[in-house]
Design an enzyme around this catalytic site. Structure first.
Site, PDB file in Angstrom:
ATOM      1  N   LYS A 188       0.870  -1.187   0.000  1.00 32.81           N
ATOM      2  CA  LYS A 188       0.000   0.000   0.000  1.00 32.81           C
ATOM      3  C   LYS A 188       0.905   1.235   0.000  1.00 32.81           C
ATOM      4  CE  LYS A 188      -1.832   3.339   2.572  1.00 32.81           C
ATOM      5  NZ  LYS A 188      -1.874   4.306   1.546  1.00 32.81           N
ATOM      6  N   GLU A 264       9.401   0.738  11.192  1.00 36.11           N
ATOM      7  CA  GLU A 264      10.505   1.677  10.902  1.00 36.11           C
ATOM      8  C   GLU A 264       9.888   3.063  11.027  1.00 36.11           C
ATOM      9  OE1 GLU A 264      13.532   0.764  10.262  1.00 36.11           O
ATOM     10  OE2 GLU A 264      13.478  -1.213   9.321  1.00 36.11           O
ATOM     11  N   CYS A 299      13.860  10.279   7.311  1.00 32.19           N
ATOM     12  CA  CYS A 299      13.738   9.756   8.682  1.00 32.19           C
ATOM     13  C   CYS A 299      15.078   9.825   9.417  1.00 32.19           C
ATOM     14  CB  CYS A 299      13.196   8.336   8.664  1.00 32.19           C
ATOM     15  SG  CYS A 299      14.114   7.263   7.581  1.00 32.19           S
ATOM     16  N   GLU A 396      10.052  15.565  15.865  1.00 29.37           N
ATOM     17  CA  GLU A 396      10.505  15.389  14.486  1.00 29.37           C
ATOM     18  C   GLU A 396       9.763  16.380  13.588  1.00 29.37           C
ATOM     19  OE1 GLU A 396       9.200  11.864  12.363  1.00 29.37           O
ATOM     20  OE2 GLU A 396      11.197  11.683  11.502  1.00 29.37           O
TER      21      GLU A 396
HETATM   22  P1  NAP Z   1       2.263   8.179   8.130  1.00 27.80           P
HETATM   23  O1  NAP Z   1       1.255   9.261   8.168  1.00 27.80           O
HETATM   24  O2  NAP Z   1       2.452   7.363   9.339  1.00 27.80           O
HETATM   25  O3  NAP Z   1       1.840   7.272   6.888  1.00 27.80           O
HETATM   26  C1  NAP Z   1       2.546   6.120   6.535  1.00 27.80           C
HETATM   27  C2  NAP Z   1       1.623   5.166   5.837  1.00 27.80           C
HETATM   28  O4  NAP Z   1       0.599   4.759   6.739  1.00 27.80           O
HETATM   29  C3  NAP Z   1       0.930   5.753   4.613  1.00 27.80           C
HETATM   30  O5  NAP Z   1       0.844   4.764   3.618  1.00 27.80           O
HETATM   31  C4  NAP Z   1      -0.436   6.100   5.168  1.00 27.80           C
HETATM   32  O6  NAP Z   1      -1.440   6.143   4.188  1.00 27.80           O
HETATM   33  C5  NAP Z   1      -0.670   4.958   6.140  1.00 27.80           C
HETATM   34  N1  NAP Z   1      -1.674   5.286   7.157  1.00 27.80           N
HETATM   35  C6  NAP Z   1      -2.082   6.514   7.556  1.00 27.80           C
HETATM   36  N2  NAP Z   1      -3.036   6.414   8.507  1.00 27.80           N
HETATM   37  C7  NAP Z   1      -3.237   5.092   8.710  1.00 27.80           C
HETATM   38  C8  NAP Z   1      -4.106   4.355   9.562  1.00 27.80           C
HETATM   39  N3  NAP Z   1      -4.932   4.959  10.414  1.00 27.80           N
HETATM   40  N4  NAP Z   1      -4.050   3.016   9.518  1.00 27.80           N
HETATM   41  C9  NAP Z   1      -3.202   2.388   8.664  1.00 27.80           C
HETATM   42  N5  NAP Z   1      -2.379   3.029   7.819  1.00 27.80           N
HETATM   43  C10 NAP Z   1      -2.388   4.371   7.851  1.00 27.80           C
HETATM   44  O7  NAP Z   1       3.713   8.675   7.789  1.00 27.80           O
HETATM   45  P2  NAP Z   1       4.152   9.613   6.629  1.00 27.80           P
HETATM   46  O8  NAP Z   1       3.707  10.980   6.994  1.00 27.80           O
HETATM   47  O9  NAP Z   1       3.715   9.037   5.317  1.00 27.80           O
HETATM   48  O10 NAP Z   1       5.758   9.499   6.668  1.00 27.80           O
HETATM   49  C11 NAP Z   1       6.496  10.282   7.516  1.00 27.80           C
HETATM   50  C12 NAP Z   1       6.962   9.494   8.709  1.00 27.80           C
HETATM   51  O11 NAP Z   1       7.590   8.291   8.315  1.00 27.80           O
HETATM   52  C13 NAP Z   1       8.001  10.233   9.505  1.00 27.80           C
HETATM   53  O12 NAP Z   1       7.714  10.139  10.861  1.00 27.80           O
HETATM   54  C14 NAP Z   1       9.296   9.499   9.190  1.00 27.80           C
HETATM   55  O13 NAP Z   1      10.291   9.587  10.128  1.00 27.80           O
HETATM   56  C15 NAP Z   1       8.835   8.116   8.973  1.00 27.80           C
HETATM   57  N6  NAP Z   1       9.772   7.394   8.115  1.00 27.80           N
HETATM   58  C16 NAP Z   1      10.567   6.443   8.672  1.00 27.80           C
HETATM   59  C17 NAP Z   1      11.480   5.734   7.895  1.00 27.80           C
HETATM   60  C18 NAP Z   1      12.354   4.671   8.499  1.00 27.80           C
HETATM   61  O14 NAP Z   1      12.902   3.874   7.778  1.00 27.80           O
HETATM   62  N7  NAP Z   1      12.518   4.615   9.799  1.00 27.80           N
HETATM   63  C19 NAP Z   1      11.561   6.004   6.528  1.00 27.80           C
HETATM   64  C20 NAP Z   1      10.740   6.977   5.982  1.00 27.80           C
HETATM   65  C21 NAP Z   1       9.837   7.661   6.800  1.00 27.80           C
HETATM   66  P3  NAP Z   1      -1.864   7.518   3.476  1.00 27.80           P
HETATM   67  O15 NAP Z   1      -0.666   8.047   2.813  1.00 27.80           O
HETATM   68  O16 NAP Z   1      -2.883   7.124   2.511  1.00 27.80           O
HETATM   69  O17 NAP Z   1      -2.359   8.401   4.562  1.00 27.80           O
END
Ligand code: NAP
Ligand code: MG
Length: 495
Positions: A188, A264, A299, A396
């Site tokens: 997804k 992650e 990240c 963050e």
């Molecule tokens: P996010 O809001 O947590 O979204 C990540 C994924 O989860 C998206 O596909 C999102 O879908 C989905 N999602 C959202 N709400 C959900 C729910 N209630 N139930 C199930 N899935 C749901 O994160 P983001 O804003 O995309 O990414 C930024 C974050 O990712 C930052 O905190 C960053 O540090 C972290 N990150 C970590 C790494 C690592 O390797 N550690 C790498 C990259 C990013 P939608 O897009 O459709 O909302």
């Protein structure tokens, strides 16, 4: 190529917009669609299928049936490897189209897409493909009267829920080891950066993936992500995203089949310069990349720069001077290293943090959005002179915002580096090998990069301590472990 040529390619790009289920691009059963826009221009790129629970049900059934049938799982690892390597080759051959697609859908600079995202995606797929027929199973030291076999078996149906900051690279990190081990994989992608993953699925089919081995369900996190999370026939979710949604996945698992969850998550990583570093130029160059690469939407962004008080002013001055190397502008113009923020919502979040920073710290540079067309551009922003409990130090930001902090000793620097709830990454600059080893051992983070800002390479496992996640590691042979179960077979011998 120049900006005009990349722009022309972007207008002529052909890419799928349906979900990829059972080997075909299909509309959502409900007929719903969602829009994805180019954040650098505000233009609509496409409407893609916005799937529902019923689409997830269909895809999981296909994935499970295929896994049980064994078409992919029982294929000789060398044959799997050959198909995966063909996939890598096709991705490589489509580098320019994929790079342009990634750039317009996410606002990332084409320069980075071409020089980092695409080559690393290809290399990652190649590495894990090669590992498919190179991993040995084990035998236990059970004595001469028995044979203990320890086998790593494919875990089953793997779902990957993705973030938007490195859509292709993160996809490769997940799908390559999971597929190499013989699993059925469902992805997804993040809603705002869906298109490159659909193109990957198309290339996977061309490479010869059996139908249903790799499926992509497009749609919102709250519908598709949740439906995957609570599904009773998925064996593992590999989630990369925010800490809050990571917690949701633990709840989904607890409320369903206790599927394995690998998280992650975010970070607030330190960049530490110890007091023996005489020439700061290399550290400054790396601190800029650590803070601003990918517009800070990274990240492992190092957004807490910690260095001796008596070098702070010099360091900040050198950072400001080197802003010339971090020009920001039209992502399709290869002269720019920085592009647009990924979405209006995220732009607003980052600007809120910047306004908060102005109240609690001294602004050195940046701090105001740039008017470039109708894009969402925020310049590199540096703060200093704040307390360690400032919001911009604790939370963050995920944008081009960094903070420089002074300390009076190396010990204080390491204590400050560890004073965070996250533990994904740290950079450490020193010319003293003993200090490098000693202090990297003391830093509580999954990766410590010494005298360089990087995440290691494909051969070093990547993942976090503390709120940055747990459950497994991406990259290296360790990524394969999370997509397998350990099977012990104990055979009594009559000899
Ligand atoms: P996010 O809001 O947590 O979204 C990540 C994924 O989860 C998206 O596909 C999102 O879908 C989905 N999602 C959202 N709400 C959900 C729910 N209630 N139930 C199930 N899935 C749901 O994160 P983001 O804003 O995309 O990414 C930024 C974050 O990712 C930052 O905190 C960053 O540090 C972290 N990150 C970590 C790494 C690592 O390797 N550690 C790498 C990259 C990013 P939608 O897009 O459709 O909302
Ligand atoms: Mg988009």
């Amino acid at each position: 190529m120049n900006k005009e040529q990349y722009t022309k390619i972007s207008k002529e790009l052909k890419f799928p917009t349906g979900a990829f289920i059972g080997g075909k691009f299909v509309d959502a059963m409900s007929g719903k669609t969602a829009a994805t826009v180019n954040p650098a221009t505000g233009e609509l790129i496409a409407n893609y299928a916005s799937c529902g629970v019923e689409d997830v049900e269909k895809a999981v059934k296909i994935a499970r049936d295929l896994f049980e049938k064994g078409t992919w799982r029982t294929m000789h690892p060398t044959e799997r490897k050959k198909i995966l390597l063909k996939f890598a080759k096709l991705v490589e051959e489509n580098t320019v189209e994929l790079a342009v697609l990634e750039s317009i859908d996410s606002g990332k600079p084409i320069y980075e897409c071409l020089n980092t995202d695409l080559p690393e995606t290809v290399h990652c797929i190649e590495w894990h493909s090669e590992y498919a027929d190179k991993r040995y199973d084990e035998m236990s030291p059970s004595g001469l009267g028995a044979l203990g076999l320890i086998n790593y078996e494919a875990i089953g149906v793997v779902a990957c829920v993705m973030p938007w900051n490195f859509p292709l690279m993160t996809a490769a990190w997940k799908i390559a080891p999971a597929l190499a081990e013989g699993n059925s994989v469902i992805v997804k992608p993040a809603g705002i950066t869906t298109l490159s993953m659909l193109k990957l699925a198309e290339l996977g089919a061309c490479a010869g993936f059996p139908e249903g081995v790799l499926q992509v369900i497009t749609g919102s996190g709250s519908v598709v992500g949740k439906a995957l999370g609570i599904h009773n026939d998925i064996d593992i979710i590999s989630f990369t995203g925010s800490t809050d949604i990571g917690r949701d996945f633990l709840r989904y698992s607890a409320d369903s089949n206790l599927k394995k969850i690998v998280l992650e998550l975010g970070g607030k990583s330190p960049f530490v310069v110890l007091n023996d570093v005489a020439d700061l130029s290399d550290a400054v160059e790396n601190a800029m990349a650590a803070s601003f690469w990918n517009m800070g939407q990274n990240c492992t962004a190092n957004s807490r720069i910690i260095l001796p008080n008596n070098r702070k002013a010099e360091f900040i001055e050198m950072m400001v001077k080197s802003l010339d190397n971090w020009k920001i502008g039209d992502p399709l113009d290869p002269q720019f290293k920085l592009g647009s923020m990924v979405s209006e919502a995220h732009f607003n979040t980052v600007m809120k943090y910047i306004e908060q920073g102005k109240k609690e710290a001294k602004l050195v540079t940046g701090g105001e959005p740039l008017k470039i067309g109708s894009g969402l551009f925020i310049p590199p922003t540096i703060f200093t002179d704040m307390k360690n409990d400032a919001t911009i130090i604790r939370e963050e930001i995920f944008g081009p915002v960094t903070a420089v902090m002074g300390v009076d000793s190396d010990e204080e620097a390491i204590a400050l580096a560890n004073d965070t709830q996250y533990g994904l990454h740290a950079s450490l600059f020193t010319n003293d090998l003993n200090k490098a080893i000693h202090y990297s051992r003391l830093i509580k983070a999954g990766t410590v990069a010494v005298n360089v800002f990087c995440e290691g390479d494909i051969t070093t496992p990547f993942g976090g301590y503390k709120l940055s996640g747990f459950g497994g590691r991406d990259n290296a042979k360790h990524a394969h472990e999370q997509y397998t179960e350990i099977k012990s077979t104990y055979i009594k011998l009559n000899i």
